[in-house]
Design an enzyme around this catalytic site. Structure first.
Site, PDB file in Angstrom:
ATOM      1  CD1 TRP A  55      -3.170   0.792   0.619  1.00 41.17           C
ATOM      2  CD2 TRP A  55      -2.077   2.172   2.103  1.00 41.17           C
ATOM      3  NE1 TRP A  55      -4.050   2.042   1.065  1.00 41.17           N
ATOM      4  CE2 TRP A  55      -3.238   2.692   1.784  1.00 41.17           C
ATOM      5  CE3 TRP A  55      -1.307   2.778   2.810  1.00 41.17           C
ATOM      6  CZ2 TRP A  55      -3.531   4.051   2.694  1.00 41.17           C
ATOM      7  CZ3 TRP A  55      -1.486   3.964   3.438  1.00 41.17           C
ATOM      8  CH2 TRP A  55      -2.778   4.581   3.259  1.00 41.17           C
ATOM      9  CG  HIS A 113      -9.881   3.756  -0.435  1.00 48.55           C
ATOM     10  ND1 HIS A 113      -9.226   3.008  -1.245  1.00 48.55           N
ATOM     11  CD2 HIS A 113     -10.706   4.303  -0.987  1.00 48.55           C
ATOM     12  CE1 HIS A 113      -9.762   3.232  -2.402  1.00 48.55           C
ATOM     13  NE2 HIS A 113     -10.688   3.990  -2.170  1.00 48.55           N
ATOM     14  CD1 TRP A 114      -3.414   5.508  -0.791  1.00 48.07           C
ATOM     15  CD2 TRP A 114      -3.779   7.833   0.013  1.00 48.07           C
ATOM     16  NE1 TRP A 114      -2.497   5.672   0.142  1.00 48.07           N
ATOM     17  CE2 TRP A 114      -2.441   6.945   0.634  1.00 48.07           C
ATOM     18  CE3 TRP A 114      -4.262   8.956   0.508  1.00 48.07           C
ATOM     19  CZ2 TRP A 114      -1.831   7.849   1.560  1.00 48.07           C
ATOM     20  CZ3 TRP A 114      -3.523   9.538   1.417  1.00 48.07           C
ATOM     21  CH2 TRP A 114      -2.395   9.040   1.853  1.00 48.07           C
ATOM     22  CG  ASP A 126     -13.265   5.376  -4.171  1.00 43.95           C
ATOM     23  OD1 ASP A 126     -12.509   4.482  -4.172  1.00 43.95           O
ATOM     24  OD2 ASP A 126     -13.840   5.891  -3.457  1.00 43.95           O
ATOM     25  CB  CYS A 169      -6.637   2.620  -3.238  1.00 43.18           C
ATOM     26  SG  CYS A 169      -5.749   2.403  -1.567  1.00 43.18           S
TER      27      CYS A 169
END
Length: 219
Positions: A32, A108-109, A125, A168
């Site tokens: 991540w 989450h990004w 998104d 993400c």
């Protein structure tokens, strides 16, 4: 704002970005991305790749976006004034889903883009609009500082979707780059069919290569 602490030997100092081995390691597939890597990508877009458009575009780093999301009022105004947002046609912000100022991280990004010509916030998104609430908070917080002539709209865009739990941040970076090519360079862009899992994995390695190239030329 101070970015998340990272560990290991320094790999690259690039304008306001300082990357260490632990930051670069997040570009290995399956990891991540942390905010230092995303901030570096945005700085590279600003200082190099889209420098010719610097009067029209602003790339706001994740730590500043998080500050925008969690603060309001005069303090925020003083903080945002140097960014000259009232003169920008396009503004890109990578939004984290963390809602507490007491801890860093999140899970989450997503990407929020303001388009002045269309007077709209576009939210991209890669995980089924799961970060809409945070993106709307950022949009509401920053809207007053854009000095738009009318109420700015918010729209969840159809976006490429990740197939795992770790990509993400890369999707946010890839979306930003292609949207800049579309709006600034006037290239024909198809986000859905271009940003595939294979494209994202390749982009991870390209970023590693770029970081090491910049590091070698700065010595």
């Amino acid at each position: 704002m101070k970015r998340m602490a990272s560990q290991g030997d320094m790999v690259l100092s690039f304008h306001d970005s300082l990357l260490r081995t632990s930051d670069v390691d997040t570009l290995v597939p399956g990891n991540w991305l942390n905010d230092n890597i995303i901030a570096f990508a945005f700085e590279y877009f600003e200082k190099v790749q889209f420098k010719l458009h610097e009067k029209d575009v602003s790339f706001i780093s994740p730590d500043v976006t998080q500050f925008i999301k969690l603060n309001c009022g005069d303090e925020l105004g003083i903080f945002l004034e140097p960014l000259c947002l009232t003169s920008k046609k396009y503004i890109f912000l990578v939004v984290n889903d963390e809602s507490s100022a007491a801890r860093a991280g999140g899970s989450h990004w997503s990407l929020l883009m303001f388009s002045r010509p269309e007077n709209t916030f576009y939210h991209h998104d890669s995980c089924n609009k799961s970060n809409t609430k945070s993106a709307k908070v950022v949009a509401m917080s920053i809207e007053i500082f854009l000095r738009a002539t009318r109420k700015v709209q918010f729209k969840n865009e159809e976006s490429p979707q990740q197939e795992n739990t770790c990509d993400c941040g890369m999707y946010a970076i890839c979306n930003t780059e292609l949207l800049c090519k579309k709006h600034l360079d006037e290239d024909e862009v198809d986000l859905i069919n271009t940003i595939t899992p294979e494209y994202v994995t390749k982009k991870r390695q390209e970023m590693v290569n770029l970081i090491h190239k910049l590091a070698s030329t700065s010595k």
